[in-house]
Design an enzyme around this catalytic site. Structure first.
Site, PDB file in Angstrom:
ATOM      1  N   HIS A   1       0.816  -1.219   0.000  1.00 38.49           N
ATOM      2  CA  HIS A   1       0.000   0.000   0.000  1.00 38.49           C
ATOM      3  C   HIS A   1       0.845   1.263   0.000  1.00 38.49           C
ATOM      4  O   HIS A   1       0.320   2.352  -0.181  1.00 38.49           O
ATOM      5  CB  HIS A   1      -0.923   0.003   1.224  1.00 38.49           C
ATOM      6  CG  HIS A   1      -1.986  -1.056   1.159  1.00 38.49           C
ATOM      7  ND1 HIS A   1      -3.316  -0.776   0.955  1.00 38.49           N
ATOM      8  CD2 HIS A   1      -1.895  -2.402   1.233  1.00 38.49           C
ATOM      9  CE1 HIS A   1      -4.002  -1.912   0.925  1.00 38.49           C
ATOM     10  NE2 HIS A   1      -3.161  -2.910   1.099  1.00 38.49           N
TER      11      HIS A   1
ATOM     12  N   ASP B   1       3.464   9.639  -0.724  1.00 43.90           N
ATOM     13  CA  ASP B   1       2.309   8.845  -0.304  1.00 43.90           C
ATOM     14  C   ASP B   1       2.098   7.731  -1.317  1.00 43.90           C
ATOM     15  O   ASP B   1       2.213   7.976  -2.526  1.00 43.90           O
ATOM     16  CB  ASP B   1       1.054   9.739  -0.257  1.00 43.90           C
ATOM     17  CG  ASP B   1       0.063   9.290   0.807  1.00 43.90           C
ATOM     18  OD1 ASP B   1       0.007   8.089   1.102  1.00 43.90           O
ATOM     19  OD2 ASP B   1      -0.667  10.157   1.334  1.00 43.90           O
TER      20      ASP B   1
HETATM   21  P1  ADP Z   1      -3.081   6.459   5.091  1.00 42.48           P
HETATM   22  O1  ADP Z   1      -3.391   5.072   4.587  1.00 42.48           O
HETATM   23  O2  ADP Z   1      -1.638   6.798   5.021  1.00 42.48           O
HETATM   24  O3  ADP Z   1      -3.652   6.737   6.435  1.00 42.48           O
HETATM   25  P2  ADP Z   1      -5.002   7.513   3.115  1.00 42.48           P
HETATM   26  O4  ADP Z   1      -5.351   8.912   2.748  1.00 42.48           O
HETATM   27  O5  ADP Z   1      -4.756   6.622   1.955  1.00 42.48           O
HETATM   28  O6  ADP Z   1      -3.767   7.549   4.119  1.00 42.48           O
HETATM   29  O7  ADP Z   1      -6.208   6.872   3.928  1.00 42.48           O
HETATM   30  C1  ADP Z   1      -6.655   7.411   5.135  1.00 42.48           C
HETATM   31  C2  ADP Z   1      -8.022   6.820   5.470  1.00 42.48           C
HETATM   32  O8  ADP Z   1      -8.306   7.061   6.842  1.00 42.48           O
HETATM   33  C3  ADP Z   1      -9.148   7.440   4.671  1.00 42.48           C
HETATM   34  O9  ADP Z   1     -10.113   6.460   4.374  1.00 42.48           O
HETATM   35  C4  ADP Z   1      -9.721   8.496   5.618  1.00 42.48           C
HETATM   36  O10 ADP Z   1     -11.095   8.754   5.440  1.00 42.48           O
HETATM   37  C5  ADP Z   1      -9.511   7.832   6.957  1.00 42.48           C
HETATM   38  N1  ADP Z   1      -9.287   8.846   7.992  1.00 42.48           N
HETATM   39  C6  ADP Z   1      -8.275   9.736   8.046  1.00 42.48           C
HETATM   40  N2  ADP Z   1      -8.403  10.536   9.109  1.00 42.48           N
HETATM   41  C7  ADP Z   1      -9.524  10.150   9.736  1.00 42.48           C
HETATM   42  C8  ADP Z   1     -10.202  10.608  10.913  1.00 42.48           C
HETATM   43  N3  ADP Z   1      -9.729  11.621  11.649  1.00 42.48           N
HETATM   44  N4  ADP Z   1     -11.334   9.986  11.271  1.00 42.48           N
HETATM   45  C9  ADP Z   1     -11.800   8.963  10.517  1.00 42.48           C
HETATM   46  N5  ADP Z   1     -11.224   8.491   9.416  1.00 42.48           N
HETATM   47  C10 ADP Z   1     -10.086   9.077   9.030  1.00 42.48           C
HETATM   48  O1  F6P Z   2      -0.664   1.656   4.099  1.00 42.23           O
HETATM   49  C1  F6P Z   2      -0.686   2.573   5.113  1.00 42.23           C
HETATM   50  C2  F6P Z   2      -0.820   1.989   6.512  1.00 42.23           C
HETATM   51  O2  F6P Z   2       0.360   1.735   7.121  1.00 42.23           O
HETATM   52  C3  F6P Z   2      -1.643   0.737   6.625  1.00 42.23           C
HETATM   53  O3  F6P Z   2      -0.919  -0.452   6.643  1.00 42.23           O
HETATM   54  C4  F6P Z   2      -2.385   0.990   7.882  1.00 42.23           C
HETATM   55  O4  F6P Z   2      -3.675   0.485   7.822  1.00 42.23           O
HETATM   56  C5  F6P Z   2      -2.500   2.502   7.980  1.00 42.23           C
HETATM   57  O5  F6P Z   2      -1.427   3.008   7.284  1.00 42.23           O
HETATM   58  C6  F6P Z   2      -2.551   3.004   9.411  1.00 42.23           C
HETATM   59  O6  F6P Z   2      -1.367   2.708  10.104  1.00 42.23           O
HETATM   60  P1  F6P Z   2      -1.316   1.904  11.466  1.00 42.23           P
HETATM   61  O7  F6P Z   2      -1.963   0.572  11.218  1.00 42.23           O
HETATM   62  O8  F6P Z   2       0.121   1.816  11.792  1.00 42.23           O
HETATM   63  O9  F6P Z   2      -2.118   2.710  12.431  1.00 42.23           O
END
Ligand code: ADP
Ligand code: F6P
Length: 474
Positions: free
Chosen positions: A169, A377
């Site tokens: 991912h 990212d």
């Molecule tokens: P990462 O996987 O690095 O966290 P992404 O942008 O790909 O970044 O995905 C983040 C996910 O987490 C999204 O589905 C977003 O809606 C969710 N998310 C991020 N911040 C919050 C929050 N404060 N409350 C609920 N969901 C969140």
């Molecule tokens: O791919 C991004 C990622 O590391 C996922 O494996 C994971 O679900 C998400 O970010 C949140 O991180 P963590 O599981 O360390 O809270």
């Protein structure tokens, strides 16, 4: 969320990920409930799993917790236990203080410790053993992300009958960075145990294939590689997505629309800028907040007319670099609001919290300009969620060219997050552009996400892994 206990599930489709899709939270009265785990992996994989009737193997998020398999959110959950030491060394250590920074362009310094590696091997073996136990004869097992890169080979060694897929991912780095890893060959061998290795971008797949050729001497032809035992596997890009329809339905619902209006009324601004990120140093928060601070200070943004809403999601709070980041961000926000605010009015509204999906949708709907500016990212699903929540084709997306999503979302207002002046100019351009221009961009962006949703992603990957199990895309 229903939560009914079951033991020893067997499944023909198994997802293996560091975390379960649900985590336990303790309520004020001491009772516990399950809620959706944070992060893009769960957002993306949850709808895939709901279509499949399989089992999900993962950690519950708590130390030393021994749980029986159970069902929650209509998914069979198979918990893997991690001790406090393993959390320190495998999760916070090797996964999040070695691999995470290394794979994200080394934007923070990766630490190498032999005992962290030992814990990584041990825990990967535990996940592989759990998968070997749960998978039926000939099952498909889909291993997820950087925490579990050794699992494909470990699993193949004991269960050669399985179809094994792996999806990363996060970015896969170029050889110049990956080469720092003292255990680089073991990781490459681990991944190569899969029949299909998926990456977010063609660049990630190319980096991996080049390393197999140059470091491992594997035969590589286009996207196909041959392991020393003569097995042929593939490595390709599958840009991940979201359940677009689910977010669009939320954004169209009367409750979410009403909540979005309430948020706008509370923010009381002509223009609402919005950022939402896990509080992670890869997300470019320092640079983004500095850019907004300068725009407010110079008067290019008027604090009486514009507001920047930043949600910072609690994440990996025991890791040093994350503690430092939180302190830095909160200091910066406090300074800017202290210097540029007045009673009852702050230029930045900062929230350190996790919200239900409907609240996220309401915030997306309330935002005129979405600001997504990571330094690096894998994909960034927040950008796609914002687009899914704009069925009226209004709003504007400012996007970092270093997010995997930039390859698909070309009509966004693109920025280099290291270039603060450039980021300021483009943010203003996104705010001031004509309605017609914004609509034209938004229409094209939405077309891309609507036609490339999570069902298509899963169907593309699983169809390539095993043409017999191509799931229904409809
Ligand atoms: P990462 O996987 O690095 O966290 P992404 O942008 O790909 O970044 O995905 C983040 C996910 O987490 C999204 O589905 C977003 O809606 C969710 N998310 C991020 N911040 C919050 C929050 N404060 N409350 C609920 N969901 C969140
Ligand atoms: O791919 C991004 C990622 O590391 C996922 O494996 C994971 O679900 C998400 O970010 C949140 O991180 P963590 O599981 O360390 O809270």
């Amino acid at each position: 969320m229903n939560n009914e206990s079951k033991s020893n599930p067997q499944a023909s489709f198994v997802v293996v990920a560091n975390r379960l899709p649900v985590e336990q939270v303790t309520n004020d009265d001491g009772s516990t409930t399950w809620r959706t785990s944070p992060g893009g992996l769960v957002t993306a994989m949850e709808p895939v799993m709901k279509n499949q009737d399989g089992a999900w193997i993962g950690w519950s998020g708590a130390p030393g917790e021994k749980l029986d398999p159970f069902e929650a959110d209509d998914i069979k959950q198979v918990p893997v236990e991690l001790s406090q030491d393993e959390i320190n060394e495998y999760y916070e250590g090797f996964s999040n203080a070695t691999l995470w920074p290394l794979y994200h362009d080394s934007v923070a310094f990766p630490e190498y410790h032999r005992e962290w590696w030992d814990a990584y091997v041990k825990v990967n073996q535990r996940f592989a053993d759990a998968a070997a136990e749960v998978a039926e004869e000939g099952a498909t097992v889909w291993v997820q992300d950087y925490q579990l890169q050794l699992v494909p080979k470990m699993l193949r060694d004991v269960r050669p009958d399985l179809k094994i897929g792996f999806f990363l991912h996060i970015p896969f780095p170029p050889g110049e960075l990956f080469g720092q890893l003292p255990w680089r060959e073991r990781i490459l061998e681990g991944l190569a145990g899969a029949d299909l290795v998926g990456f977010q971008t063609p660049e990630g797949a190319a980096n991996f294939l080049r390393l197999l050729r140059t470091r491992m001497n594997y035969q590589v032809q286009r996207d196909t590689f041959t392991t020393p035992d003569g097995r042929r596997s593939r490595a390709r890009a599958y840009p991940i997505s979201i359940d677009v329809q689910m977010f669009e339905d939320l954004a169209r619902s009367p409750e979410v629309k009403a909540r979005a209006k309430e948020i706008r009324d509370d923010l009381d601004a002509k223009t609402v800028f919005f950022g939402v990120d896990r509080l992670d140093y890869t997300k470019g928060l320092r640079q983004r907040i500095r850019a907004f601070g300068e725009l407010f200070k110079s008067g290019e943004l008027d604090a009486d007319e514009a507001v920047f809403l930043q949600v910072a999601t609690p994440s990996r709070e025991r890791v040093e670099e994350y503690k430092r980041l939180r302190d830095d961000i909160e200091l910066l926000v406090g300074r800017i609001n202290g210097d540029m605010g007045r009673i009852g009015r702050s230029p930045i509204t900062y929230l350190h919290n996790t919200f239900p999906r409907s609240e996220m949708a309401a915030m997306y709907l309330a935002a005129d300009v979405m600001v997504v500016t990571p330094l690096r990212d894998g994909m960034n699903l927040v950008a796609k969620e914002y687009l899914a929540c704009r069925p009226n084709n209004d709003g504007a997306l400012v996007l970092s060219e270093f997010a995997g999503a930039a390859l698909e979302l070309k009509q966004a207002y693109m920025v280099n997050p290291y270039d603060i002046n450039g980021m300021k100019n483009t943010t203003l351009q996104a705010m001031n552009d004509t309605a017609a221009n914004k609509r034209r961009r938004m229409r094209a962006l939405r077309r891309q996400v609507v036609t490339h949703d999570i069902k298509k992603w899963a169907s593309d990957f699983l169809g390539d892994l095993d043409p017999d199990m191509k799931p229904d895309e409809g």
